[in-house]
Design a protein around this motif. Structure first.
Motif, PDB file in Angstrom:
ATOM      1  N   ALA A 235       0.831  -1.203   0.000  1.00  0.00           N
ATOM      2  CA  ALA A 235       0.000   0.000   0.000  1.00  0.00           C
ATOM      3  C   ALA A 235       0.867   1.254   0.000  1.00  0.00           C
ATOM      4  N   LEU A 236       1.918   1.256   0.803  1.00  0.00           N
ATOM      5  CA  LEU A 236       2.812   2.415   0.856  1.00  0.00           C
ATOM      6  C   LEU A 236       3.623   2.550  -0.428  1.00  0.00           C
ATOM      7  N   ARG A 237       4.018   1.419  -1.001  1.00  0.00           N
ATOM      8  CA  ARG A 237       4.775   1.459  -2.257  1.00  0.00           C
ATOM      9  C   ARG A 237       3.921   2.044  -3.379  1.00  0.00           C
ATOM     10  N   VAL A 238       2.655   1.640  -3.419  1.00  0.00           N
ATOM     11  CA  VAL A 238       1.755   2.172  -4.441  1.00  0.00           C
ATOM     12  C   VAL A 238       1.546   3.669  -4.229  1.00  0.00           C
ATOM     13  N   LEU A 239       1.413   4.084  -2.983  1.00  0.00           N
ATOM     14  CA  LEU A 239       1.258   5.513  -2.703  1.00  0.00           C
ATOM     15  C   LEU A 239       2.481   6.281  -3.176  1.00  0.00           C
ATOM     16  N   TYR A 240       3.672   5.765  -2.870  1.00  0.00           N
ATOM     17  CA  TYR A 240       4.903   6.459  -3.266  1.00  0.00           C
ATOM     18  C   TYR A 240       4.983   6.587  -4.782  1.00  0.00           C
ATOM     19  N   ALA A 241       4.620   5.518  -5.490  1.00  0.00           N
ATOM     20  CA  ALA A 241       4.704   5.553  -6.953  1.00  0.00           C
ATOM     21  C   ALA A 241       3.656   6.483  -7.550  1.00  0.00           C
TER      22      ALA A 241
END
Length: 446
Positions: A235-241
């Motif tokens: 979830a955090l990786r998708v937010l960062y991207a």
């Protein structure tokens, strides 16, 4: 007796043969998911009903009660992307049952509270986190797993179920609060969530492949996706991207305005604002409930339109219309539910949740396979806007004794969101290919 022989009946004409009517399991799944969303959404109607009873019983300020509602809305949004990732890891059924259990715990503890911070903890954090796991990302995941065709329609119907939940429960809850007090109303919701959890555990399934089926409209088998480990990390990786893409911020900004002008404003402050004008609480609750009736119709219609019309244009029309309605509301509120306020309810209801299907489709088209998680973060922006408006409305009421300025601020935000929606750039085909997502048949005219 003369000898007789049985003669076979003549065969039925081909056109007269009975055909066995079967319902694809996807529709059963959508129905159970819809009932789950209805049960979770009923909790969203409660803060507006509890504001005055809690103020009268405990002497708490409307701002402190609004803070609990704000935390609830914020958690509702922040939990959604993690819930979407957890669903990819553990499946729809497990996440839904666990979320409903948290909701039941929070509602039950609320009936025992003695301080305002407990309202923030029980209703704000627990109920907010539980209902947030059963929000629009839940609807998007059900539609994506179980449907290839009619996705827009299904998303519209499931998100409309949120408004329908408030429609079903709000008049009854208003009557219970008025006649029996606020605690029996909260207990009623807790029991409803308990029954819904049992239904989910017995009926809901995670993916068509679990039953050896294809998604509705699929022409070939679709295997169940492998469990995604590290839900929080993903979830955090998708937010960062996605946060590095300007389109994410444009979609999030418009959806924040959506939350501010609906959940944070109308669903939280309409009943106390109408009461300030001399309207009976049950009448005001009935009007908000009627918004839910037309929200359901408007969202289903919006889902149908989203399959056929540029979603950016739909969003611009929805926000522009909503702003015009909010400008007119201070002049319409009075002690009676006249023709003008009823007309407001009808039109506002049609626009209330209509923004969801085009927003979900834009997230899917722009961000591909990560679209559901991205929409979870966009939904967090929606709830951040709602929470900010819930607190702002309570503070304005405490300081000025009325809500007039609140309606105008919300209308101005909608006026900004309308042209902003048109600036959401079209996704390039290369974006889709890179993200592993292709235009689905359900995203086109069906």
């Amino acid at each position: 007796m003369p000898h007789t022989t049985d003669t076979p009946s003549p065969p039925r004409p081909a056109g007269a043969r009975r055909r066995r009517v079967t319902v694809h399991r996807a529709w059963v799944t959508a129905l159970v998911a819809g009932l789950t969303i209805v049960a979770a959404a009923a909790f969203a109607a409660v803060p507006g009903l509890l504001m005055e009873p809690l103020h009268d019983e405990y002497g708490w300020s409307r701002g402190s009660i609004g803070l609990a509602a704000s935390v609830n809305m914020l958690l509702y949004g922040l939990v959604a992307p993690f819930a979407a990732a957890l669903t990819d890891r553990f499946g729809l059924r497990r996440v839904a049952v666990a979320a409903l259990a948290v909701v039941v715990a929070g509602a039950g503890l609320t009936t025992l509270m003695t301080a305002s911070w407990q309202l923030t903890l029980y209703w704000g954090f627990l109920v907010g986190a539980g209902t947030g796991s059963l929000s629009m990302t839940f609807a998007a995941t059900v539609a994506h797993h179980w449907f290839t065709r009619r996705r827009g329609l299904v998303v519209g119907a499931l998100t409309g179920a949120s408004a329908f939940g408030q429609l079903v429960f709000l008049p009854a809850l208003a009557w219970i609060v008025d006649q029996q007090g606020w605690r029996p109303a909260v207990v009623t919701l807790a029991l409803t969530a308990t029954v819904t959890a049992l239904l989910v555990a017995l009926v809901l399934r995670d993916h068509p492949a679990d039953l050896g089926l294809r998604p509705y409209g699929a022409t070939e088998d679709v295997p169940r996706p492998a469990p995604e480990r590290g839900a929080a990390t993903r979830a955090l990786r998708v937010l960062y991207a996605s946060a590095r893409d300007r389109r994410f911020w444009v979609v999030a900004a418009t959806f924040a305005v959506c939350g501010a002008s609906t959940n944070g404003l109308l669903w939280t402050h309409f009943v106390p604002a109408a009461r300030d004008q001399g309207m009976a609480v049950t009448t005001a609750a009935a009007l908000v409930s009627a918004v839910g009736v037309f929200s359901l119709a408007g969202t289903v219609l919006s889902g149908w339109l989203t399959d056929r019309v540029d979603p950016r244009l739909l969003l611009a029309l929805y926000y522009g219309g909503r702003g015009l309605l909010l400008v007119s509301l201070p002049a319409l509120l009075g002690p009676e539910a006249g023709v003008a306020i009823v007309a407001f309810v009808v039109v506002f209801g049609l626009l209330d949740v209509a923004t969801v299907p085009p927003t979900i489709l834009l997230c899917r088209r722009v961000f591909g396979a990560d679209g559901a998680v991205v929409f979870g973060w966009v939904g967090a922006a929606h709830q951040a806007g709602a929470g900010a408006m819930a607190v702002f409305g309570g503070l304005v009421r405490d300081l000025t004794g009325g809500y007039g300025a609140v309606w105008l601020v919300a209308a101005a935000l909608c006026a900004l969101a309308a042209p902003l929606a048109l600036r959401i750039a079209r996704p390039e085909e290369g974006d889709r290919a890179q993200k592993g997502d292709r235009p689905e048949e359900g995203d086109r005219a069906a």
